[in-house]
Design a protein around this motif. Structure first.
Motif, short mmCIF file in Angstrom:
data_model
loop_
_atom_site.label_atom_id
_atom_site.label_comp_id
_atom_site.label_asym_id
_atom_site.label_seq_id
_atom_site.Cartn_x
_atom_site.Cartn_y
_atom_site.Cartn_z
N VAL A 125 0.86 -1.18 0.00
CA VAL A 125 0.00 0.00 0.00
C VAL A 125 0.90 1.23 0.00
O VAL A 125 1.70 1.41 0.92
N GLU A 126 0.78 2.05 -1.04
CA GLU A 126 1.58 3.27 -1.13
C GLU A 126 0.70 4.45 -0.73
O GLU A 126 -0.38 4.64 -1.28
N ARG A 127 1.17 5.20 0.25
CA ARG A 127 0.46 6.40 0.72
C ARG A 127 1.47 7.49 0.96
O ARG A 127 2.63 7.23 1.25
N GLY A 128 1.01 8.72 0.92
CA GLY A 128 1.88 9.87 1.12
C GLY A 128 2.31 10.05 2.56
O GLY A 128 1.79 9.42 3.48
N THR A 129 3.25 10.95 2.73
CA THR A 129 3.77 11.27 4.06
C THR A 129 2.71 12.00 4.87
O THR A 129 1.96 12.81 4.36
N PHE A 130 2.65 11.68 6.17
CA PHE A 130 1.70 12.34 7.06
C PHE A 130 2.44 13.00 8.21
O PHE A 130 3.64 12.78 8.42
#
Length: 191
Positions: A49-54
């Motif tokens: 799962v690729e997600r952006g920085t938080f």
């Protein structure tokens, strides 16, 4: 597609990457499917799962109270108390401090006069690329929240640190990002 640095690190760790394909993507999340051979020789499949920085923030008021937010978390079907946190899918390369201050303002209406970076963490490194920045926010000033439509049901409350610790002990605080951020901040002696 797989980041070149990640590919190199996996290959150096003994993984053979046979293929890497995007299986699904939307503005918030992408799922990549990698066919691999493990270092021991067994063929395998990784769904990544690729997600952006938080950014995640622990807002601490002058009197020691901590601000929490509560919102309904659709994947688990529960309302959870958490530190303010989030990502900007429209600005995936936003500066971490700018992101943190923006999320704090959006969700709680608080403005921080002091923001201390306490570290980074991965949210689910066994299945996801998502990395977050942990901040302690102090010298807080209240203003109006600027929530997105998806955050309309969000609640905000200020509690003592003793109450926060009680929530952990009693199993009421179940957000792993909040718990990990709290541990990083405490371990660095920032509280």
């Amino acid at each position: 597609m797989m980041d070149d640095n990640v590919r190199k690190a996996c290959e150096e760790a003994g993984y053979q990457i046979l293929s890497s394909e995007m299986a699904y993507e939307n503005p918030w999340t992408a799922v990549r499917e990698d066919k691999i051979i493990h270092p021991g020789g067994k063929r395998g499949l990784y769904g990544v799962v690729e997600r952006g920085t938080f950014a995640v923030l622990m807002p601490v008021h002058e009197d020691g109270r901590i601000t929490l937010v509560q919102q309904f978390r659709y994947p688990v079907g529960k309302r959870l108390w958490e530190f303010p946190m989030g990502m900007w899918e429209t600005r995936p390369n936003a500066d971490a401090r700018e992101l943190a201050l923006g999320e704090l303002r959006e969700e709680t209406g608080l403005r921080a006069g002091e923001l201390i970076h306490a570290g980074t963490l991965y949210q689910g490194a066994g299945y996801s690329t998502q990395m977050g920045h942990v901040f302690l926010a102090r010298n807080l000033v209240r203003g109006e929240a600027e929530r997105e439509a998806t955050e309309a049901d969000m609640k905000v409350k200020d509690i003592s640190r003793a109450e926060f610790d009680r929530m952990i002990v009693d199993g009421e605080m179940t957000c792993m990002v909040t718990l990990a951020a709290y541990a990083q901040i405490r371990a660095r002696g920032l509280l």
